[in-house]
Design a protein around this motif. Structure first.
Motif, PDB file in Angstrom:
ATOM      1  N   ARG A   1      16.506  38.182 -22.862  1.00  0.00           N
ATOM      2  CA  ARG A   1      17.096  37.552 -24.054  1.00  0.00           C
ATOM      3  C   ARG A   1      16.185  37.646 -25.287  1.00  0.00           C
ATOM      4  O   ARG A   1      16.387  36.942 -26.262  1.00  0.00           O
ATOM      5  CB  ARG A   1      17.436  36.084 -23.743  1.00  0.00           C
ATOM      6  N   ILE A   2      15.187  38.539 -25.182  1.00  0.00           N
ATOM      7  CA  ILE A   2      14.276  38.805 -26.303  1.00  0.00           C
ATOM      8  C   ILE A   2      14.322  40.307 -26.589  1.00  0.00           C
ATOM      9  O   ILE A   2      13.959  41.114 -25.731  1.00  0.00           O
ATOM     10  CB  ILE A   2      12.818  38.402 -25.972  1.00  0.00           C
ATOM     11  N   LYS A   3      14.793  40.690 -27.766  1.00  0.00           N
ATOM     12  CA  LYS A   3      14.871  42.116 -28.094  1.00  0.00           C
ATOM     13  C   LYS A   3      13.483  42.719 -28.250  1.00  0.00           C
ATOM     14  O   LYS A   3      12.578  42.093 -28.801  1.00  0.00           O
ATOM     15  CB  LYS A   3      15.662  42.334 -29.390  1.00  0.00           C
TER      16      LYS A   3
ATOM     17  N   PHE B   1       8.162  22.973 -36.022  1.00  0.00           N
ATOM     18  CA  PHE B   1       7.876  22.493 -37.373  1.00  0.00           C
ATOM     19  C   PHE B   1       6.568  21.695 -37.408  1.00  0.00           C
ATOM     20  O   PHE B   1       5.813  21.747 -38.369  1.00  0.00           O
ATOM     21  CB  PHE B   1       9.016  21.618 -37.887  1.00  0.00           C
ATOM     22  N   GLN B   2       6.318  20.951 -36.329  1.00  0.00           N
ATOM     23  CA  GLN B   2       5.113  20.124 -36.264  1.00  0.00           C
ATOM     24  C   GLN B   2       3.927  20.884 -35.677  1.00  0.00           C
ATOM     25  O   GLN B   2       2.814  20.360 -35.611  1.00  0.00           O
ATOM     26  CB  GLN B   2       5.408  18.875 -35.417  1.00  0.00           C
ATOM     27  N   GLU B   3       4.184  22.124 -35.252  1.00  0.00           N
ATOM     28  CA  GLU B   3       3.161  23.015 -34.676  1.00  0.00           C
ATOM     29  C   GLU B   3       2.457  22.384 -33.472  1.00  0.00           C
ATOM     30  O   GLU B   3       1.242  22.458 -33.327  1.00  0.00           O
ATOM     31  CB  GLU B   3       2.158  23.449 -35.751  1.00  0.00           C
ATOM     32  N   ASN B   4       3.261  21.756 -32.597  1.00  0.00           N
ATOM     33  CA  ASN B   4       2.706  21.224 -31.341  1.00  0.00           C
ATOM     34  C   ASN B   4       3.668  21.522 -30.192  1.00  0.00           C
ATOM     35  O   ASN B   4       3.897  20.690 -29.329  1.00  0.00           O
ATOM     36  CB  ASN B   4       2.438  19.719 -31.458  1.00  0.00           C
ATOM     37  N   VAL B   5       4.214  22.744 -30.189  1.00  0.00           N
ATOM     38  CA  VAL B   5       5.197  23.126 -29.182  1.00  0.00           C
ATOM     39  C   VAL B   5       4.553  23.208 -27.796  1.00  0.00           C
ATOM     40  O   VAL B   5       3.443  23.728 -27.634  1.00  0.00           O
ATOM     41  CB  VAL B   5       5.871  24.474 -29.565  1.00  0.00           C
ATOM     42  N   THR B   6       5.234  22.637 -26.801  1.00  0.00           N
ATOM     43  CA  THR B   6       4.743  22.719 -25.423  1.00  0.00           C
ATOM     44  C   THR B   6       5.244  24.008 -24.782  1.00  0.00           C
ATOM     45  O   THR B   6       6.165  24.667 -25.292  1.00  0.00           O
ATOM     46  CB  THR B   6       5.240  21.529 -24.592  1.00  0.00           C
ATOM     47  N   LEU B   7       4.647  24.361 -23.669  1.00  0.00           N
ATOM     48  CA  LEU B   7       5.058  25.573 -22.958  1.00  0.00           C
ATOM     49  C   LEU B   7       6.521  25.467 -22.522  1.00  0.00           C
ATOM     50  O   LEU B   7       7.290  26.422 -22.648  1.00  0.00           O
ATOM     51  CB  LEU B   7       4.162  25.801 -21.736  1.00  0.00           C
ATOM     52  N   GLU B   8       6.906  24.296 -22.031  1.00  0.00           N
ATOM     53  CA  GLU B   8       8.293  24.094 -21.594  1.00  0.00           C
ATOM     54  C   GLU B   8       9.269  24.293 -22.754  1.00  0.00           C
ATOM     55  O   GLU B   8      10.312  24.937 -22.614  1.00  0.00           O
ATOM     56  CB  GLU B   8       8.442  22.681 -21.010  1.00  0.00           C
ATOM     57  N   GLU B   9       8.923  23.753 -23.925  1.00  0.00           N
ATOM     58  CA  GLU B   9       9.782  23.903 -25.103  1.00  0.00           C
ATOM     59  C   GLU B   9       9.831  25.366 -25.558  1.00  0.00           C
ATOM     60  O   GLU B   9      10.896  25.867 -25.940  1.00  0.00           O
ATOM     61  CB  GLU B   9       9.259  23.022 -26.237  1.00  0.00           C
ATOM     62  N   TYR B  10       8.704  26.019 -25.511  1.00  0.00           N
ATOM     63  CA  TYR B  10       8.631  27.421 -25.935  1.00  0.00           C
ATOM     64  C   TYR B  10       9.508  28.313 -25.049  1.00  0.00           C
ATOM     65  O   TYR B  10      10.215  29.202 -25.533  1.00  0.00           O
ATOM     66  CB  TYR B  10       7.180  27.892 -25.887  1.00  0.00           C
ATOM     67  N   LEU B  11       9.481  28.053 -23.753  1.00  0.00           N
ATOM     68  CA  LEU B  11      10.245  28.878 -22.815  1.00  0.00           C
ATOM     69  C   LEU B  11      11.751  28.674 -22.947  1.00  0.00           C
ATOM     70  O   LEU B  11      12.530  29.495 -22.464  1.00  0.00           O
ATOM     71  CB  LEU B  11       9.795  28.597 -21.374  1.00  0.00           C
ATOM     72  N   ARG B  12      12.162  27.600 -23.591  1.00  0.00           N
ATOM     73  CA  ARG B  12      13.598  27.381 -23.819  1.00  0.00           C
ATOM     74  C   ARG B  12      14.105  28.189 -25.014  1.00  0.00           C
ATOM     75  O   ARG B  12      15.309  28.288 -25.245  1.00  0.00           O
ATOM     76  CB  ARG B  12      13.885  25.896 -24.048  1.00  0.00           C
ATOM     77  N   LEU B  13      13.184  28.751 -25.786  1.00  0.00           N
ATOM     78  CA  LEU B  13      13.577  29.509 -26.976  1.00  0.00           C
ATOM     79  C   LEU B  13      13.858  30.968 -26.633  1.00  0.00           C
ATOM     80  O   LEU B  13      13.102  31.613 -25.915  1.00  0.00           O
ATOM     81  CB  LEU B  13      12.448  29.465 -28.017  1.00  0.00           C
ATOM     82  N   ASP B  14      14.978  31.446 -27.123  1.00  0.00           N
ATOM     83  CA  ASP B  14      15.281  32.876 -27.036  1.00  0.00           C
ATOM     84  C   ASP B  14      16.132  33.232 -28.256  1.00  0.00           C
ATOM     85  O   ASP B  14      16.438  32.370 -29.089  1.00  0.00           O
ATOM     86  CB  ASP B  14      15.976  33.236 -25.715  1.00  0.00           C
ATOM     87  N   GLU B  15      16.515  34.484 -28.374  1.00  0.00           N
ATOM     88  CA  GLU B  15      17.215  34.898 -29.588  1.00  0.00           C
ATOM     89  C   GLU B  15      18.641  34.349 -29.670  1.00  0.00           C
ATOM     90  O   GLU B  15      19.169  34.162 -30.765  1.00  0.00           O
ATOM     91  CB  GLU B  15      17.156  36.425 -29.715  1.00  0.00           C
ATOM     92  N   ALA B  16      19.243  34.055 -28.525  1.00  0.00           N
ATOM     93  CA  ALA B  16      20.572  33.445 -28.541  1.00  0.00           C
ATOM     94  C   ALA B  16      20.519  32.066 -29.205  1.00  0.00           C
ATOM     95  O   ALA B  16      21.400  31.703 -29.996  1.00  0.00           O
ATOM     96  CB  ALA B  16      21.128  33.331 -27.118  1.00  0.00           C
ATOM     97  N   ILE B  17      19.471  31.304 -28.904  1.00  0.00           N
ATOM     98  CA  ILE B  17      19.289  29.981 -29.506  1.00  0.00           C
ATOM     99  C   ILE B  17      19.107  30.102 -31.015  1.00  0.00           C
ATOM    100  O   ILE B  17      19.748  29.393 -31.810  1.00  0.00           O
ATOM    101  CB  ILE B  17      18.051  29.276 -28.898  1.00  0.00           C
ATOM    102  N   ILE B  18      18.243  31.004 -31.449  1.00  0.00           N
ATOM    103  CA  ILE B  18      17.957  31.162 -32.877  1.00  0.00           C
ATOM    104  C   ILE B  18      19.214  31.601 -33.630  1.00  0.00           C
ATOM    105  O   ILE B  18      19.537  31.076 -34.704  1.00  0.00           O
ATOM    106  CB  ILE B  18      16.819  32.183 -33.096  1.00  0.00           C
ATOM    107  N   LEU B  19      19.935  32.562 -33.078  1.00  0.00           N
ATOM    108  CA  LEU B  19      21.143  33.066 -33.739  1.00  0.00           C
ATOM    109  C   LEU B  19      22.242  32.005 -33.797  1.00  0.00           C
ATOM    110  O   LEU B  19      23.051  32.000 -34.727  1.00  0.00           O
ATOM    111  CB  LEU B  19      21.642  34.330 -33.043  1.00  0.00           C
TER     112      LEU B  19
END
Length: 433
Positions: A43-45, A273-291
């Motif tokens: 899910r990451i181009k 935004f607060q620049e304190n993202v956890t690993l769990e939160e980071y792994l939930r991010l993919d391009e489908a979420i952003i789009l």
């Protein structure tokens, strides 16, 4: 220590357009591919916003990671096996590091990292060493095995030969992405004779070297890389999309900090935004979420965020002109800033200088910043010679950094300045001058 289960009872294969087949014989590799952290790479181009320029560039980090693994597998199983300087006990370490080297990439990779001050290599190591499925699989090889894999990817592992296979000026990572990106973008620039290069690779104590007879194949590889950077990776239209993407993220962050009430609340972005993202939160991010957010934010009441998202989703990109950061050009940029403000166009989001720079090949120069491990040729008498000492072609481009600057702006906004004709005329004169 052997991995529990060792070899698969039957070899697994992935059909691949670049390498024809990707072969998996080791259970640890099969188990790693099945982890949720590795599956996320689907899910990451691989090429971020490049699909907006080359419509075929829809391939993923998943494709590329399998490709790097396959090249490494072929090198160590077919070329290095039984040769001096190669320790076959490092085989699974190499294969795992090759497979996992891009594990920490986020959505739209580099643009995303710049805005939120992230580093995908830090997240790659965090995934390998953290409480993850990947870590659990790796630890079956021993408690210290994840650390070794992370060290290879971080380029700190004690065996520099292992590191050079995955990260050097002629490594499996570059070979796969050049061939793969050329295939999916439909260009011929990135093609080179990988088969020949693999055949003439030889292990040495600290790095891979190339037999002198393979020099011309390496020259072709370096020129292919040079052409791909300027014809594909730094394509001005792709950079326009990246500029808009970056400005969307900056605008959303600024609105959040100002207390703006989003119709579609950016819940996945709060920790970013607060620049304190956890690993769990980071792994939930993919391009489908952003789009998803970009799609929804087209309907926000903030006109800048809404417009930028419409531009990105519908590919209404900024136009560009050549720009050189000379004193004269910088004066014109200041004048354009003032004219944009006068016209009601915010220059912070709609007048952007973007620069791209590449160094196609270099060798270590004492006293200069950065370690650049050169490519060495193995001469018939056993001597090692740095590539540019033998190749006239490589010597001509060694150490020569090329930089390109573009000024991006919304042509449609300028065309619509019908009530401010004098301002519109002056803007056009500067941009076309």
């Amino acid at each position: 220590m052997a991995y529990p289960g060792g070899q698969l009872s039957e070899e697994k294969v992935f059909k691949d357009p670049v390498h024809r087949y990707i072969h998996v014989r080791d259970k640890i590799i099969w188990d790693l591919i099945g982890t949720k952290e590795f599956q996320r790479l689907r899910r990451i181009k691989q090429l971020g916003t490049t699909y907006l320029t080359f419509h075929g560039a829809e391939h993923s980090r998943f494709n590329h990671s399998l490709g790097v693994y396959e090249i490494i597998r072929r090198i160590i199983d077919d070329v290095f096996v039984g040769r001096e300087h190669w320790d076959h006990s490092e085989r699974l370490l190499c294969l795992c590091a090759a497979l996992l080297h891009d594990l920490g990439h986020g959505p739209f990779s580099h643009s995303f990292e710049k805005v939120f001050h992230l580093d995908h290599e830090d997240f790659t190591q965090a995934i390998i060493l953290g409480d993850t499925e990947v870590n659990k699989v790796l630890r079956r090889m021993g408690d210290d095995f994840p650390k070794k894999v992370a060290e290879v990817i971080a380029k700190t592992y004690k065996n520099k030969l292992v590191v050079s296979l995955i990260s050097s000026q002629i490594d499996a990572d570059r070979m796969d992405y050049l061939l793969r990106d050329a295939y999916y973008t439909g260009v011929s620039y990135g093609n080179f004779d990988m088969e020949r290069i693999l055949r003439v690779m030889r292990p040495r104590e600290d790095q891979v070297v190339i037999k002198r007879s393979g020099m011309h194949a390496v020259e072709d590889y370096i020129m292919s890389r040079y052409q791909m950077y300027w014809q594909v990776y730094f394509h001005p239209v792709t950079r326009s999309a990246e500029v808009i993407l970056t400005k969307i993220l900056h605008r959303a962050k600024k609105l959040h900090e100002a207390g703006y009430s989003f119709k579609t609340k950016p819940v996945h972005f709060y920790s970013l935004f607060q620049e304190n993202v956890t690993l769990e939160e980071y792994l939930r991010l993919d391009e489908a979420i952003i789009l998803y957010y970009f799609q929804e934010w087209q309907n926000e009441t903030d006109p800048i965020l809404s417009d930028l998202c419409r531009r990105f989703v519908n590919r209404n990109l900024f136009k560009y002109v050549e720009f050189s950061p000379t004193n004269e050009q910088m004066k014109k940029l200041l004048e354009l800033n003032a004219l944009f403000k006068k016209a009601g166009i915010d220059p912070e989001y709609y007048l952007v200088v973007d620069s791209s720079s590449d160094l196609p090949y270099d060798f270590y120069r004492p006293g200069e910043e950065g370690e650049r491990l050169p490519i060495y040729l193995l001469m018939p008498n056993g001597e090692l010679r740095e590539l540019s000492r033998e190749s006239v072609i490589v010597d001509a481009i060694s150490g020569k950094r090329r930089t390109d600057h573009k000024l991006y702006f919304p042509q449609d906004f300028i065309d619509d300045l019908s009530t401010k004709r004098a301002t519109k005329k002056k803007i056009k004169e500067i941009l076309e001058g």
